[in-house]
Scaffold this motif. Sequence first.
Motif, PDB file in Angstrom:
ATOM      1  N   PHE A  49       0.814  -1.153  -0.027  1.00  0.00           N
ATOM      2  CA  PHE A  49       0.244  -0.154   0.006  1.00  0.00           C
ATOM      3  C   PHE A  49       0.956   1.265  -0.203  1.00  0.00           C
ATOM      4  N   PRO A  50       0.508   2.200  -0.799  1.00  0.00           N
ATOM      5  CA  PRO A  50      -0.279   2.329  -1.762  1.00  0.00           C
ATOM      6  C   PRO A  50       0.078   1.401  -3.047  1.00  0.00           C
ATOM      7  N   ALA A  51      -1.023   0.938  -3.638  1.00  0.00           N
ATOM      8  CA  ALA A  51      -0.795   0.009  -4.820  1.00  0.00           C
ATOM      9  C   ALA A  51      -0.556   0.858  -6.154  1.00  0.00           C
ATOM     10  N   ASP A  52       0.234   0.431  -7.099  1.00  0.00           N
ATOM     11  CA  ASP A  52       0.201   1.034  -8.395  1.00  0.00           C
ATOM     12  C   ASP A  52      -0.983   1.305  -8.996  1.00  0.00           C
ATOM     13  N   ILE A  53      -0.956   2.033 -10.039  1.00  0.00           N
ATOM     14  CA  ILE A  53      -2.253   2.437 -10.651  1.00  0.00           C
ATOM     15  C   ILE A  53      -1.805   2.032 -12.167  1.00  0.00           C
ATOM     16  N   SER A  54      -2.751   1.829 -13.242  1.00  0.00           N
ATOM     17  CA  SER A  54      -2.791   1.670 -14.371  1.00  0.00           C
ATOM     18  C   SER A  54      -4.229   1.449 -15.105  1.00  0.00           C
ATOM     19  N   GLY A  55      -4.376   1.906 -16.178  1.00  0.00           N
ATOM     20  CA  GLY A  55      -5.462   1.728 -17.187  1.00  0.00           C
ATOM     21  C   GLY A  55      -6.545   2.922 -16.593  1.00  0.00           C
ATOM     22  N   LEU A  56      -6.182   3.883 -16.056  1.00  0.00           N
ATOM     23  CA  LEU A  56      -7.392   4.826 -15.587  1.00  0.00           C
ATOM     24  C   LEU A  56      -7.944   5.876 -16.764  1.00  0.00           C
ATOM     25  N   SER A  57      -8.977   6.119 -16.601  1.00  0.00           N
ATOM     26  CA  SER A  57      -9.559   7.212 -17.510  1.00  0.00           C
ATOM     27  C   SER A  57      -9.005   8.700 -16.965  1.00  0.00           C
ATOM     28  N   GLN A  58      -8.991   9.533 -17.841  1.00  0.00           N
ATOM     29  CA  GLN A  58      -8.567  10.842 -17.695  1.00  0.00           C
ATOM     30  C   GLN A  58      -9.126  11.194 -16.345  1.00  0.00           C
ATOM     31  N   ASP A  59     -10.363  11.214 -16.134  1.00  0.00           N
ATOM     32  CA  ASP A  59     -11.063  11.834 -14.810  1.00  0.00           C
ATOM     33  C   ASP A  59     -10.738  11.157 -13.838  1.00  0.00           C
ATOM     34  N   ASP A  60     -10.502   9.374 -14.026  1.00  0.00           N
ATOM     35  CA  ASP A  60      -9.980   8.899 -12.692  1.00  0.00           C
ATOM     36  C   ASP A  60      -8.645   9.267 -12.388  1.00  0.00           C
ATOM     37  N   LEU A  61      -7.751   9.500 -13.436  1.00  0.00           N
ATOM     38  CA  LEU A  61      -6.315   9.805 -12.972  1.00  0.00           C
ATOM     39  C   LEU A  61      -6.129  11.332 -12.596  1.00  0.00           C
ATOM     40  N   ARG A  62      -7.065  11.995 -12.974  1.00  0.00           N
ATOM     41  CA  ARG A  62      -7.151  13.462 -12.222  1.00  0.00           C
ATOM     42  C   ARG A  62      -7.347  13.456 -10.947  1.00  0.00           C
ATOM     43  N   ASN A  63      -8.501  12.697 -10.535  1.00  0.00           N
ATOM     44  CA  ASN A  63      -8.935  12.415  -9.279  1.00  0.00           C
ATOM     45  C   ASN A  63      -7.655  11.797  -8.244  1.00  0.00           C
ATOM     46  N   VAL A  64      -7.088  10.755  -8.865  1.00  0.00           N
ATOM     47  CA  VAL A  64      -6.008  10.120  -8.233  1.00  0.00           C
ATOM     48  C   VAL A  64      -4.747  11.186  -7.730  1.00  0.00           C
ATOM     49  N   VAL A  65      -4.479  11.928  -8.977  1.00  0.00           N
ATOM     50  CA  VAL A  65      -3.465  13.080  -8.573  1.00  0.00           C
ATOM     51  C   VAL A  65      -3.913  13.907  -7.374  1.00  0.00           C
ATOM     52  N   LEU A  66      -5.162  14.401  -7.366  1.00  0.00           N
ATOM     53  CA  LEU A  66      -5.738  15.480  -6.557  1.00  0.00           C
ATOM     54  C   LEU A  66      -5.553  14.786  -4.982  1.00  0.00           C
ATOM     55  N   GLU A  67      -6.072  13.484  -4.910  1.00  0.00           N
ATOM     56  CA  GLU A  67      -5.935  12.484  -3.746  1.00  0.00           C
ATOM     57  C   GLU A  67      -4.464  12.616  -3.335  1.00  0.00           C
ATOM     58  N   GLU A  68      -3.503  12.210  -4.245  1.00  0.00           N
ATOM     59  CA  GLU A  68      -2.085  12.120  -3.835  1.00  0.00           C
ATOM     60  C   GLU A  68      -1.405  13.326  -3.332  1.00  0.00           C
ATOM     61  N   ARG A  69      -1.939  14.561  -3.843  1.00  0.00           N
ATOM     62  CA  ARG A  69      -1.450  15.748  -3.199  1.00  0.00           C
ATOM     63  C   ARG A  69      -2.184  15.834  -1.728  1.00  0.00           C
ATOM     64  N   LYS A  70      -3.144  15.405  -1.557  1.00  0.00           N
ATOM     65  CA  LYS A  70      -3.825  15.376  -0.022  1.00  0.00           C
ATOM     66  C   LYS A  70      -2.821  14.734   0.800  1.00  0.00           C
ATOM     67  N   TRP A  71      -2.006  13.662   0.409  1.00  0.00           N
ATOM     68  CA  TRP A  71      -1.235  13.193   1.302  1.00  0.00           C
ATOM     69  C   TRP A  71       0.080  13.608   1.501  1.00  0.00           C
TER      70      TRP A  71
END
Length: 71
Positions: A49-71
């Motif tokens: 944890f946290p697991a690697d990501i792959s195959g996300l849509s543009q919107d999903d990746l955008r949300n992941v980037v925003l969540e990572e910034r919070k950490w």
Amino acid sequence: EANYMMMRYAEVLLIAAEALNEISPGSNEAHQYVNRVRARARSGNGSDFPADISGLSQDDLRNVVLEERKW
């Protein structure tokens, strides 16, 4: 006296991922930048944890980037 601006390496990677995601949705390179941030977070903790990501849509990746910034 000199003033220096400091920026976290993770933030640089997330900026690159965010920019690539906007100009090339679903870019593998953008996913890899986020995965580098996550790999650094896992470093030395013996966890998946946290697991690697792959195959996300543009919107999903955008949300992941925003969540990572919070950490």
